[in-house]
Scaffold this active site. Structure first.
Site, short mmCIF file in Angstrom:
data_model
loop_
_atom_site.label_atom_id
_atom_site.label_comp_id
_atom_site.label_asym_id
_atom_site.label_seq_id
_atom_site.Cartn_x
_atom_site.Cartn_y
_atom_site.Cartn_z
N GLY A 277 -50.91 31.77 -35.78
CA GLY A 277 -51.70 31.15 -36.72
C GLY A 277 -52.95 32.21 -36.71
O GLY A 277 -53.33 32.66 -35.73
N ALA B 226 -59.85 50.52 -43.26
CA ALA B 226 -59.29 49.31 -42.50
C ALA B 226 -59.96 47.96 -42.63
O ALA B 226 -61.25 47.94 -43.16
CB ALA B 226 -59.29 49.71 -41.12
N GLY C 98 -56.97 44.30 -51.22
CA GLY C 98 -56.34 43.29 -51.82
C GLY C 98 -55.04 43.30 -52.43
O GLY C 98 -54.40 42.64 -53.06
N LYS D 171 -48.06 36.27 -35.88
CA LYS D 171 -47.53 35.54 -37.10
C LYS D 171 -45.99 35.26 -36.91
O LYS D 171 -45.16 35.23 -37.87
CB LYS D 171 -47.52 36.56 -38.41
CG LYS D 171 -49.08 36.79 -38.96
CD LYS D 171 -49.08 37.36 -40.09
CE LYS D 171 -50.45 37.30 -40.81
NZ LYS D 171 -50.47 37.97 -42.22
N LEU D 172 -45.64 34.96 -35.37
CA LEU D 172 -44.33 34.12 -35.34
C LEU D 172 -44.17 32.90 -36.24
O LEU D 172 -43.18 32.72 -36.66
CB LEU D 172 -44.38 33.80 -34.11
CG LEU D 172 -43.09 33.34 -33.38
CD1 LEU D 172 -41.89 34.68 -33.55
CD2 LEU D 172 -43.07 32.67 -32.13
N ASP E 57 -52.37 46.32 -40.08
CA ASP E 57 -52.42 44.84 -40.78
C ASP E 57 -51.48 43.97 -39.74
O ASP E 57 -50.94 42.87 -40.06
CB ASP E 57 -51.65 44.64 -42.25
CG ASP E 57 -52.44 45.81 -43.36
OD1 ASP E 57 -53.83 45.62 -43.23
OD2 ASP E 57 -51.91 46.19 -43.89
N GLN F 45 -55.97 50.68 -38.21
CA GLN F 45 -54.69 51.02 -39.05
C GLN F 45 -53.46 50.83 -37.84
O GLN F 45 -53.66 49.76 -36.95
CB GLN F 45 -54.77 52.22 -39.63
CG GLN F 45 -55.58 52.58 -40.76
CD GLN F 45 -56.79 53.01 -40.48
OE1 GLN F 45 -57.06 53.87 -39.67
NE2 GLN F 45 -57.60 52.63 -41.60
N THR G 247 -56.63 54.40 -50.27
CA THR G 247 -57.42 53.23 -50.67
C THR G 247 -58.48 53.46 -51.65
O THR G 247 -59.14 52.71 -52.22
CB THR G 247 -57.92 52.45 -49.45
OG1 THR G 247 -58.80 53.39 -48.60
CG2 THR G 247 -57.06 51.91 -48.34
N HIS H 125 -60.28 43.87 -40.96
CA HIS H 125 -59.48 42.85 -40.14
C HIS H 125 -60.34 41.45 -40.32
O HIS H 125 -61.46 41.34 -40.70
CB HIS H 125 -59.60 43.31 -38.78
CG HIS H 125 -60.99 43.66 -38.29
ND1 HIS H 125 -61.44 44.91 -38.27
CD2 HIS H 125 -62.10 42.92 -37.81
CE1 HIS H 125 -62.91 44.87 -37.88
NE2 HIS H 125 -63.19 43.96 -37.26
N THR H 126 -59.46 40.57 -40.15
CA THR H 126 -59.77 39.20 -40.74
C THR H 126 -60.40 38.28 -39.41
O THR H 126 -59.21 38.24 -38.43
CB THR H 126 -59.06 38.48 -41.69
OG1 THR H 126 -58.99 39.22 -42.74
CG2 THR H 126 -59.78 37.08 -42.00
#
EC number: 6.3.4.4
Length: 437
Positions: free
Chosen positions: A414, A39, A301, A330-331, A13, A223, A128, A41-42
């Site tokens: 972002g 796994a 989820g 994600k800073l 993630d 992963q 999962t 991914h977005t």
């Protein structure tokens, strides 16, 4: 020409989907080499949010070949849903290729996965429930079904006869689960095979033809390092090898074909499921990181557990994977904090250690030793160059680079593609200190 492996340097993630999508613009072939639908991914493109589990991120580039390699395990039902979703969004899927030798997750694998996890009670490992472990177990026991078996009715019937009887006996007699109808399973999976057939290829031939043609090949792991079957926080791990060495096995290439390894890590740490997590936070900061970071699993989820950046597991990931550089994601999630802590070592049994313990029991007894850095308390979401970042944010990144002993090539601020600072193209740029202390 450069062949690059992208791996997760934490517990998964980390934002590999976005980084792989970014690098796929320079790749001719993108290869997913292990894992399955456990796994996710977005990828965010303009206003489109695409959540994928099996399909490589490079599918968004029409000229790119996207190969799902032999080391993966395929749930054809999920894969076909993803293909349909991509078609509905007018995305060309003609470049998708599927290794004929990849193993297939069957319905009994899911049922067994759920039943076994439930039976473990308070010893559960956080699976999962997608059937991944049982699929890999059958592969190791040489009792599995491969993609090529779905293309031949007689072969599938022969291959399934024994396993279906065995699994039905287990489900019914051990776990009290209703048995599967053999004929229904066979017909269903032959149907999946017919739909997938246009995409099925010889994985080895595809990759090595690309290599001979000096194409850029990007190997995409699922992963993360700490979930690796052999090198992770066993038994709280996945059933395959997400580390960079897994690319060689799962794709069928020699290590000399790999030019560079990029590790992806969040600016903090998250974990899904069970297992030790030394820097885990509780209270308001945990809630803040989870809410600002949208820390809910793409696949399950489930709410992710959040903690401070852990430099001990970071250095371990550098060593195990042979990382050349890092992508920090994600800073921006840290923007509102007045101070930020980083784990630089552990205390175990009264002694300071700077290495990752091999036993989960020892790892659970580790207490983090922190260094505290000032926060920047302003938005970084619109920064597009290093010099746009607040000085304290730059100091934080340099601290991480120094702690991990590897330079930072990419900083993500972002979910959108353009919310990224690329210090140097990791595929075409020279190997040099990109952002380091």
């Amino acid at each position: 020409m450069a062949n690059v492996v992208v791996i997760g340097a934490q517990w998964g993630d980390e934002g590999k989907g976005k980084i792989t999508d970014l690098l796929s613009r320079s790749a001719d072939v993108v290869v997913r080499y292990q894992g399955g639908v456990n796994a996710g991914h977005t990828i965010v493109v303009d206003d489109q949010v695409l959540k994928l589990h099996l399909i490589p991120s490079g599918i968004l580039y029409p000229e790119t070949i996207c190969l799902i390699g032999s080391g993966t395990v395929i749930d054809p039902k999920v894969m076909l849903k993803e293909l349909d979703m991509l078609l509905e969004n007018s995305i060309d899927i003609s470049g998708l290729q599927l290794a004929s030798t990849a193993h297939v997750t069957m319905p009994y694998h899911r049922l067994l996965d759920e039943a076994m996890e439930q039976q473990r009670g308070d010893q559960r490992i956080g699976t999962t429930g997608r059937g991944i472990g049982p699929t890999y177990a059958d592969k190791s026991q040489r009792n599995g079904i491969r993609v090529l078996d779905l293309l031949d009715s007689q072969r599938l019937r022969e291959r399934l006869r024994g396993p279906l009887q065995e699994k039905n006996r287990l489900l019914e007699q051990i776990y009290g689960v209703a048995p599967l109808d053999s004929e229904q399973v066979i017909e269903e999976y032959l149907g999946y095979g017919q739909r997938l057939a246009p995409h099925v290829v010889d994985c080895i031939q595809t990759i090595h033809q690309a290599a001979r043609s000096r194409k850029n090949i990007l190997f995409e792991g699922a992963q993360g390092t700490l979930l690796d079957l052999d090198h992770g926080t066993y038994p709280y791990v996945t059933s395959s090898n997400p580390i960079s060495g897994g690319a060689c096995i799962g794709a069928g290439v020699g290590p000399t074909l790999i030019d560079r390894v990029i590790g992806v890590a969040k600016a903090y740490t998250t974990r899904v499921g069970e297992g030790p997590f030394p820097t885990e936070l509780e209270g308001s900061i945990n809630e803040q990181l989870c809410d600002r970071g949208g820390e809910f699993g793409t696949t399950t989820g489930r709410r992710r557990r959040c903690g401070w950046f852990d430099g001990v597991i970071g250095r371990y990931a550098v060593a195990v994977n042979g990382l050349d550089c890092l992508a920090i994601t994600k800073l921006d999630v840290l923007d509102e904090l007045d101070e930020i802590r980083v784990c630089v070592a552990y205390e175990l049994n009264g002694e300071r250690i700077e290495h990752f313990p091999s036993s989960a029991e020892d790892f659970a007894r580790c207490h983090p030793i922190f260094e505290t850095l000032p926060g920047w308390q302003c938005s970084t979401a619109d920064c597009r160059r290093l010099e746009d970042l607040p000085t304290t944010a730059m100091d934080y990144l340099r601290f991480l680079a120094d702690l991990m002993e590897v330079p930072i090539a990419i900083v993500s601020l972002g979910a959108n593609r353009d919310q990224t600072i690329v210090v140097e193209d990791p595929i075409h740029g020279p190997k040099r200190a990109l952002l380091s202390a």
